[in-house]
Scaffold this motif. Structure first.
Motif, PDB file in Angstrom:
ATOM      1  N   ASP A   5     -45.657  32.636 -13.687  1.00 44.48           N
ATOM      2  CA  ASP A   5     -45.607  31.268 -14.217  1.00 44.48           C
ATOM      3  C   ASP A   5     -45.375  31.273 -15.731  1.00 44.48           C
ATOM      4  O   ASP A   5     -44.628  30.441 -16.263  1.00 44.48           O
ATOM      5  N   THR A   6     -46.016  32.225 -16.416  1.00 43.51           N
ATOM      6  CA  THR A   6     -45.828  32.331 -17.875  1.00 43.51           C
ATOM      7  C   THR A   6     -44.376  32.667 -18.216  1.00 43.51           C
ATOM      8  O   THR A   6     -43.779  32.125 -19.151  1.00 43.51           O
ATOM      9  N   TYR A   7     -43.814  33.583 -17.443  1.00 44.03           N
ATOM     10  CA  TYR A   7     -42.423  33.981 -17.669  1.00 44.03           C
ATOM     11  C   TYR A   7     -41.484  32.796 -17.435  1.00 44.03           C
ATOM     12  O   TYR A   7     -40.561  32.543 -18.231  1.00 44.03           O
ATOM     13  N   GLU A   8     -41.705  32.054 -16.342  1.00 43.63           N
ATOM     14  CA  GLU A   8     -40.845  30.912 -16.035  1.00 43.63           C
ATOM     15  C   GLU A   8     -40.971  29.830 -17.102  1.00 43.63           C
ATOM     16  O   GLU A   8     -39.977  29.186 -17.477  1.00 43.63           O
ATOM     17  N   PHE A   9     -42.191  29.643 -17.638  1.00 43.34           N
ATOM     18  CA  PHE A   9     -42.395  28.635 -18.689  1.00 43.34           C
ATOM     19  C   PHE A   9     -41.683  29.032 -19.981  1.00 43.34           C
ATOM     20  O   PHE A   9     -41.091  28.210 -20.660  1.00 43.34           O
ATOM     21  N   SER A  10     -41.708  30.326 -20.304  1.00 40.12           N
ATOM     22  CA  SER A  10     -41.020  30.820 -21.503  1.00 40.12           C
ATOM     23  C   SER A  10     -39.513  30.653 -21.371  1.00 40.12           C
ATOM     24  O   SER A  10     -38.823  30.271 -22.317  1.00 40.12           O
ATOM     25  N   VAL A  11     -38.996  30.962 -20.160  1.00 34.83           N
ATOM     26  CA  VAL A  11     -37.560  30.798 -19.925  1.00 34.83           C
ATOM     27  C   VAL A  11     -37.168  29.331 -20.044  1.00 34.83           C
ATOM     28  O   VAL A  11     -36.133  28.979 -20.624  1.00 34.83           O
ATOM     29  N   LEU A  12     -38.037  28.428 -19.548  1.00 34.62           N
ATOM     30  CA  LEU A  12     -37.753  26.999 -19.633  1.00 34.62           C
ATOM     31  C   LEU A  12     -37.686  26.528 -21.091  1.00 34.62           C
ATOM     32  O   LEU A  12     -36.809  25.753 -21.458  1.00 34.62           O
ATOM     33  N   ARG A  13     -38.635  27.043 -21.892  1.00 34.32           N
ATOM     34  CA  ARG A  13     -38.635  26.655 -23.305  1.00 34.32           C
ATOM     35  C   ARG A  13     -37.372  27.152 -24.019  1.00 34.32           C
ATOM     36  O   ARG A  13     -36.816  26.475 -24.875  1.00 34.32           O
ATOM     37  N   ILE A  14     -36.938  28.347 -23.640  1.00 30.27           N
ATOM     38  CA  ILE A  14     -35.710  28.890 -24.237  1.00 30.27           C
ATOM     39  C   ILE A  14     -34.517  28.038 -23.864  1.00 30.27           C
ATOM     40  O   ILE A  14     -33.658  27.713 -24.707  1.00 30.27           O
ATOM     41  N   TYR A  15     -34.436  27.626 -22.589  1.00 27.55           N
ATOM     42  CA  TYR A  15     -33.338  26.770 -22.143  1.00 27.55           C
ATOM     43  C   TYR A  15     -33.356  25.415 -22.869  1.00 27.55           C
ATOM     44  O   TYR A  15     -32.301  24.872 -23.248  1.00 27.55           O
ATOM     45  N   ILE A  16     -34.543  24.885 -23.029  1.00 25.75           N
ATOM     46  CA  ILE A  16     -34.654  23.599 -23.726  1.00 25.75           C
ATOM     47  C   ILE A  16     -34.197  23.739 -25.177  1.00 25.75           C
ATOM     48  O   ILE A  16     -33.468  22.896 -25.703  1.00 25.75           O
ATOM     49  N   LEU A  17     -34.640  24.829 -25.817  1.00 23.50           N
ATOM     50  CA  LEU A  17     -34.258  25.072 -27.198  1.00 23.50           C
ATOM     51  C   LEU A  17     -32.753  25.272 -27.320  1.00 23.50           C
ATOM     52  O   LEU A  17     -32.105  24.720 -28.242  1.00 23.50           O
ATOM     53  N   LEU A  18     -32.162  26.044 -26.397  1.00 21.45           N
ATOM     54  CA  LEU A  18     -30.714  26.235 -26.414  1.00 21.45           C
ATOM     55  C   LEU A  18     -29.983  24.914 -26.185  1.00 21.45           C
ATOM     56  O   LEU A  18     -28.942  24.641 -26.814  1.00 21.45           O
ATOM     57  N   GLY A  19     -30.540  24.080 -25.280  1.00 22.49           N
ATOM     58  CA  GLY A  19     -29.924  22.779 -25.020  1.00 22.49           C
ATOM     59  C   GLY A  19     -29.923  21.881 -26.256  1.00 22.49           C
ATOM     60  O   GLY A  19     -28.934  21.213 -26.559  1.00 22.49           O
ATOM     61  N   LEU A  20     -31.069  21.896 -26.966  1.00 23.00           N
ATOM     62  CA  LEU A  20     -31.152  21.097 -28.194  1.00 23.00           C
ATOM     63  C   LEU A  20     -30.183  21.608 -29.249  1.00 23.00           C
ATOM     64  O   LEU A  20     -29.550  20.825 -29.978  1.00 23.00           O
TER      65      LEU A  20
END
Length: 320
Positions: A5-20
């Motif tokens: 879950d921690t890994y998936e949350f980190s990947v999500l934050r990276i995707y959000i940051l890349l999207g921004l």
């Protein structure tokens, strides 16, 4: 929280940051495209207006004459040698920078002295001040060129592509010392303005030589005699050097404003009686004569001693 879950949350934050980041870059690219494409014409016009300068051209000064139409103050053409700085730059005959331009101007002046066999007195300070003002107006190096020097310059014209013979209006007084206290005299008027201004407005950036009254009728009726000044538009580069406006015919026509000549004045003075009054008072260093017409009170003559020649003051006074 599990490691998955921690890994998936980190990947999500990276995707959000890349999207921004992509969204921000897309916005910048879109705005840049808007400025470069949609606003191109607007900024091109603004850039063009910023390089335009308006030159004030004075109107012909009115003539002063006596009651019989004899000219007391008129205008004559005085020829001047002037160096066009834009031609020096276009020809590439000078080194880059103000120092190279100054050296080239001094070289041209030296060659003119030899070719015209005359002493052209222009100081290094006058040259540097003209360049420091970034004035697109030509640099006048010699005034009141006589017929002999005019002919010599015409013969050597091809040797001096950067030099022009220009016409400069000068006030002259045919009667000389006959009525200087009445007519007065003139001098050089407004200096050049340096602050950048909108060329579409009435206020100019630069002035051609304007004549203004300093004494007597010339001063009292200066506003009537000088008429209304006109103007024209010139284009300059970042150094203030004049550029070619041949391709800007629309601008020339849009901003052109022809000067309006001044009004001629007819005085009650009779120059024949004025001459007699001057002769009658000529034997004294302190004398004044006033002659009136007893029928209507018109002033026919006003003589005063000591006298002076206003022609000596028409071109301006130099202070040492």
């Amino acid at each position: 929280m599990k490691r998955t879950d921690t890994y998936e949350f980190s990947v999500l934050r990276i995707y959000i940051l890349l999207g921004l980041m992509l969204l921000a870059i897309s916005g910048l690219v879109g705005y840049l495209g808007y400025l470069q494409i949609w606003c191109k014409a607007k900024f091109a016009n603004q850039e063009g207006d910023q390089s335009l300068r308006r030159v004030w051209i004075p109107g012909r000064r009115g003539v002063i004459c006596d009651r019989n139409g004899v000219t007391l103050a008129g205008n004559r053409a005085s020829y001047c040698l002037a160096i066009a700085l834009d031609r020096i730059k276009q020809s590439g005959s000078s080194s880059p920078g103000k120092k190279g331009l100054t050296n080239r101007i001094n070289q041209i002046v030296s060659e003119l002295r030899v070719s015209l066999d005359t002493n052209i007195a222009i100081s290094h300070k006058s040259i540097t001040n003209h360049l420091a003002r970034k004035s697109p107006m030509p640099l006048i190096v010699m005034r009141n060129v006589d017929e002999t020097r005019h002919a010599l310059f015409a013969e050597n014209r091809t040797r001096f592509p950067e030099v022009d013979m220009i016409e400069d209006p000068v006030r002259y007084y045919p009667e000389g010392q006959t009525a200087p206290h009445v007519v007065g005299y003139v001098g050089r008027g407004s200096p050049e303005k340096e602050a950048p201004q909108d060329p579409t407005k009435d206020k100019p950036n630069y002035f051609m030589n304007e004549i203004e009254g300093r004494q007597g009728i010339e001063k009292a009726w200066d506003e009537v005699l000088k008429g209304e000044s006109g103007g024209q538009v010139i284009r300059v580069d970042a150094a203030g050097i004049r550029r070619n406006l041949m391709n800007d015919a629309a601008l020339l026509e849009k901003y052109a404003d022809e000067p309006i000549p001044g009004t001629d004045l007819k005085l009650s003075i009779d120059v024949r009686i004025q001459r007699l009054a001057m002769q009658a008072a000529g034997g004294s260093n302190n004398a004044a004569v006033v002659v009136l017409d007893p029928n209507n009170g018109d002033v026919l003559a006003m003589a005063s001693f000591p006298t002076f020649d206003p022609n000596l003051l028409a071109g301006g006074v130099s202070y040492v």
